[in-house]
Design a protein around this motif. Structure first.
Motif, short mmCIF file in Angstrom:
data_model
loop_
_atom_site.label_atom_id
_atom_site.label_comp_id
_atom_site.label_asym_id
_atom_site.label_seq_id
_atom_site.Cartn_x
_atom_site.Cartn_y
_atom_site.Cartn_z
N PRO A 218 0.89 -1.19 -0.09
CA PRO A 218 -0.02 0.06 0.04
C PRO A 218 0.76 1.33 0.08
O PRO A 218 0.44 2.27 -0.66
CB PRO A 218 -0.94 -0.35 1.28
N ALA A 219 2.12 1.19 0.55
CA ALA A 219 2.82 2.33 0.74
C ALA A 219 3.26 2.87 -0.80
O ALA A 219 3.68 4.00 -1.06
CB ALA A 219 4.05 2.13 1.56
N ASP A 220 3.54 1.88 -1.56
CA ASP A 220 4.07 2.18 -2.97
C ASP A 220 2.97 2.89 -3.64
O ASP A 220 3.28 3.89 -4.27
CB ASP A 220 4.13 0.75 -4.14
N ILE A 221 1.74 2.47 -3.60
CA ILE A 221 0.50 3.56 -4.09
C ILE A 221 0.29 4.81 -3.46
O ILE A 221 0.01 5.87 -3.82
CB ILE A 221 -0.72 2.44 -3.96
N ALA A 222 0.59 4.75 -2.14
CA ALA A 222 0.38 6.04 -1.53
C ALA A 222 1.69 7.14 -1.81
O ALA A 222 1.36 8.30 -1.93
CB ALA A 222 0.49 5.94 0.05
N SER A 223 2.70 6.57 -2.11
CA SER A 223 3.72 7.43 -2.76
C SER A 223 3.31 8.24 -4.09
O SER A 223 3.64 9.26 -4.23
CB SER A 223 5.02 6.68 -3.11
N ALA A 224 2.68 7.43 -5.02
CA ALA A 224 2.29 8.04 -6.14
C ALA A 224 1.12 9.05 -5.93
O ALA A 224 1.22 9.94 -6.42
CB ALA A 224 1.61 6.79 -7.12
N ILE A 225 0.26 8.71 -4.89
CA ILE A 225 -0.70 9.59 -4.59
C ILE A 225 -0.32 10.90 -4.31
O ILE A 225 -0.66 11.89 -4.82
CB ILE A 225 -1.73 9.13 -3.80
N LEU A 226 0.72 10.89 -3.22
CA LEU A 226 1.27 12.05 -2.67
C LEU A 226 1.90 12.80 -3.64
O LEU A 226 1.83 14.27 -3.63
CB LEU A 226 2.49 11.56 -1.68
N HIS A 227 2.80 12.29 -4.74
CA HIS A 227 3.39 12.87 -5.85
C HIS A 227 2.24 13.81 -6.50
O HIS A 227 2.26 14.81 -6.91
CB HIS A 227 4.06 12.37 -6.66
N VAL A 228 1.22 12.77 -7.08
CA VAL A 228 0.19 13.40 -8.04
C VAL A 228 -0.59 14.80 -7.29
O VAL A 228 -1.08 15.57 -8.13
CB VAL A 228 -0.85 12.16 -8.40
N ALA A 229 -1.08 14.39 -6.02
CA ALA A 229 -1.73 15.48 -5.24
C ALA A 229 -0.89 16.85 -5.43
O ALA A 229 -1.55 17.99 -5.11
CB ALA A 229 -1.89 15.26 -3.93
#
Length: 506
Positions: A218-229
Motif C-alpha cells: 500500500p505504501a507504493d501506491i500512497a507514494s504515487a498519490i502523494l506526488h500526484v496531489a
C-alpha cells in the motif's frame, strides 16, 4: 499549494491504500481527516497517527452524510486542500454477470462510482470558493484497463471513475482544481490478504503476471498519490502504478521472481540537458543530490558535447561516464528536435529520418548503451520524454508524432524486457511547455500561443520545472512500483474532448 500544512481528506482511510495515503500525507506535515464508514477503525487509526489526524465516520454512498461531513471539515479547518477519493468495495464472491445479484451490483455502483461523485462534488464546492483551488485524486484500478474474469461489474465501476476524472478535470480547471486518477495493480491490502487466506486469491500466480514480480505494498501506491496531489500541471490524467502489468503484452508469465531493487547510487545522464526541459531536469536531479552528466550538442559544464544521433559517440560517452563516476543509475532520454512544419507531401525523406532518429532511435540506442552498466550494478531507472503528440495528431508534424508514439511503446517494451534486471522504464508526456526558447519566440511576436492556452483546461503553458518534478520522482526510489507507465503532464490537454476553448469552461 506545497506539502506540509495542507488539509487532506482521505476516504476509505481506516485500512489499506487509504490508511497508507493518510500516513504519507501526515509524514510531510499535512493535517489528515480519515473518512471511513467503520468509525471505530478510523478512530483507532487516527489515534495511532497522533495529532496529525482526526477520524470522521461516513459512508460515501450516503449523500446527506457526505454533505454534512464535508461542511464540517470546511468549518473546522477553514479549507480543504486535497481529497483522496479512495473508498471502494469489491464483489468478494466474484460473480459472473449471469449470476450477479442486483444488490451487489447496486452496492458496487453506489460506493465506487456514486461515492466518488458525491464526495468530489461537495469538496469541489469548497475548493472553488477558496484561494488556490485544490487537488482531487481518485483511486481507480488496473481493472479499469484490462478485463478480468468474473469482475465485469467491478471493472465497469473503476473505468467509470476515469470518465468522471476527465470530465471534472476539464470542468473545474478554471477554478484551480486538478483532478487525476491513480490506477493500482495487485496490492497487498487487507482485502486481498483475506481472500488469500480463504484460498480465493493465488499470490504466486498474480505476482507472475507482474513484470516486477511482486505485489505492491500500500505504501507504493500512497507514494504515487502523494506526488500526484502536489503536481499542479497534471490534471485529467490516469496514472498507472502496477509493476508493469498494463504494459505487458506477452502470452506467458511476465516474471519468474521478484525484480531486484536498484541501488540508489550512481550518476544520472540527461540527454539534451543544455536548455529547456532538459536543463530543468538536470538542475532538479542535481538539487536532489545526484551527480549529473549532460549529453548535448551545446557545451555544458562537466558535460559531454556530441550529437545524440551519433550512436558511436554516445556509446563512448556512456563508457567514459561509467569509468569516471560509476555505473549510471538514471538515464533521462530528453533530447529532441522539431519538424520543419511543412506539408507532408513536400517533406524530404532525409528530414523525416533526422527527426525520427533524434527523437526515437537515439532513445533506444542510448538506453541500450546504458543498460549493461545498470544490469551489472543491480538495476537503474530510465525516463523517456514522450509528448502529447504521441496520442494526438498534429498536422505537418508527422515525423515528430511518429517518433513520440514510438517512444511510448519503446518505454512499455523495455520496461517488460528489463524488469528482471531491476531496470524500471517510464515516460513523461509533456504538453505545451514555456521553455525559454518558446517564451522568447512569443515575446518577439514570432509565435502566437493564445489559441494553445485556450485549448488547455488549466489555461496556461506548463513550466520546465513542473516536468522536471515528475521526471525526478519517476527516477527515484519513491516510484519503485512504477514501470512501463506514461505520465501525462499537460494541463489537461489529453483529457479534453469537447468543442471550443477548454479554458473558458466555468
Amino acid at each position: 499549494m506545497t506539502q506540509g500544512g495542507r488539509i487532506v481528506m482521505v476516504t476509505g482511510a481506516a485500512a489499506g491504500i487509504g490508511l497508507a495515503s493518510a500516513v504519507a500525507f501526515a509524514g510531510v506535515g499535512d493535517r489528515v481527516i480519515l473518512v471511513d464508514r467503520d468509525g471505530e477503525a478510523a478512530r483507532g487509526a487516527a489515534a495511532r497517527m497522533g495529532g496529525a489526524a482526526v477520524a470522521l465516520p461516513v459512508d460515501v454512498s450516503d449523500e446527506e452524510g457526505v454533505r454534512r461531513a464535508v461542511a464540517a471539515v470546511a468549518r473546522d479547518h477553514g479549507r480543504i486542500d486535497v481529497l483522496i477519493s479512495n473508498a471502494g468495495v469489491v464483489d468478494p464472491a466474484a460473480h459472473s454477470v449471469l449470476d450477479l445479484p442486483l444488490d451487489v451490483l447496486d452496492r458496487l455502483i453506489a460506493v465506487n462510482v456514486e461515492g466518488g461523485f458525491l464526495v468530489s462534488r461537495e469538496v469541489a464546492r469548497v475548493m472553488a470558493a477558496q484561494a488556490g483551488g485544490g487537488a482531487i485524486v481518485h483511486l481507480a484500478s488496473g481493472a479499469a484497463l484490462r478485463a478480468l474474469p468474473n469482475r465485469a461489474a467491478y471493472s465497469m465501476t473503476k473505468a467509470a471513475i476515469l470518465g468522471l476524472v476527465r470530465a471534472t478535470a476539464c470542468e473545474w480547471a478554471s477554478g484551480g482544481i486538478t483532478v487525476n486518477a491513480v490506477l493500482p495493480g495487485y496490492t497487498a491490502t487487507e482485502i486481498l490478504l483475506a481472500l488469500e487466506a480463504q484460498g480465493r486469491f493465488d499470490r504466486a500466480r498474480a505476482a507472475a503476471a507482474v513484470p516486477l514480480g511482486r505485489l505492491a505494498d500500500p505504501a507504493d501506491i500512497a507514494s504515487a498519490i502523494l506526488h500526484v496531489a502536489g503536481a499542479r500541471y497534471m490534471t485529467g490524467a490516469s496514472l498507472v502504478v502496477d509493476g508493469g502489468v498494463d504494459a505487458f503484452g506477452g502470452a506467458g508469465a511476465a516474471s519468474a521472481a521478484p525484480a531486484p531493487i536498484a541501488p540508489d547510487a550512481g550518476p544520472a545522464i540527461v540527454t539534451g540537458g543544455a536548455s529547456g526541459i532538459g536543463a530543468a531536469i538536470a538542475k532538479r536531479l542535481a538539487a536532489d543530490g545526484r551527480k549529473v552528466v549532460i549529453l548535448d550538442r551545446e557545451p555544458t559544464p562537466g558535460g559531454i558535447t556530441l550529437d545524440i544521433a551519433d550512436h558511436a559517440a554516445v556509446g563512448q560517452a556512456v563508457t567514459e561516464i561509467a569509468a569516471r563516476h560509476g555505473p549510471p543509475a538514471i538515464l533521462v532520454n530528453n533530447a529532441g528536435v522539431a519538424d520543419a512544419f511543412a506539408p507532408t507531401v513536400t517533406q524530404e525523406r532525409a528530414d523525416f529520418r533526422r527527426v525520427f532518429d533524434v527523437n526515437a532511435t537515439a532513445a533506444l540506442l542510448t538506453a541500450r548503451a546504458v543498460a549493461p552498466h545498470m544490469v551489472a550494478a543491480g538495476g537503474g531507472t530510465i525516463v523517456n520524454l514522450s509528448s502529447i503528440a504521441a496520442s494526438g495528431g498534429l498536422p505537418t508534424r508527422n515525423a515528430y508524432c511518429a517518433a513520440k508514439a514510438g517512444v511510448t511503446m519503446l518505454t512499455r517494451s523495455l520496461a517488460c524486457e528489463w524488469a528482471a534486471h531491476g531496470i524500471r522504464v517510464n515516460a513523461v508526456a509533456p504538453g505545451y511547455i514555456a521553455t525559454p526558447g518558446v517564451a522568447a519566440l512569443e515575446r518577439a511576436g514570432k509565435r502566437d500561443l493564445s489559441a494553445v492556452r485556450r485549448r488547455i483546461p488549466l489555461g496556461r503553458l506548463g513550466t520546465p520545472e513542473e516536468i522536471a518534478a515528475t521526471v525526478a520522482w519517476l527516477a527515484s526510489p519513491a516510484s519503485a512500483y512504477v514501470t512501463g507507465s506514461v505520465w501525462h503532464v499537460d494541463g489537461g490537454w489529453t483529457a479534453y474532448g469537447d468543442a471550443g476553448p477548454a479554458s473558458d469552461i466555468r
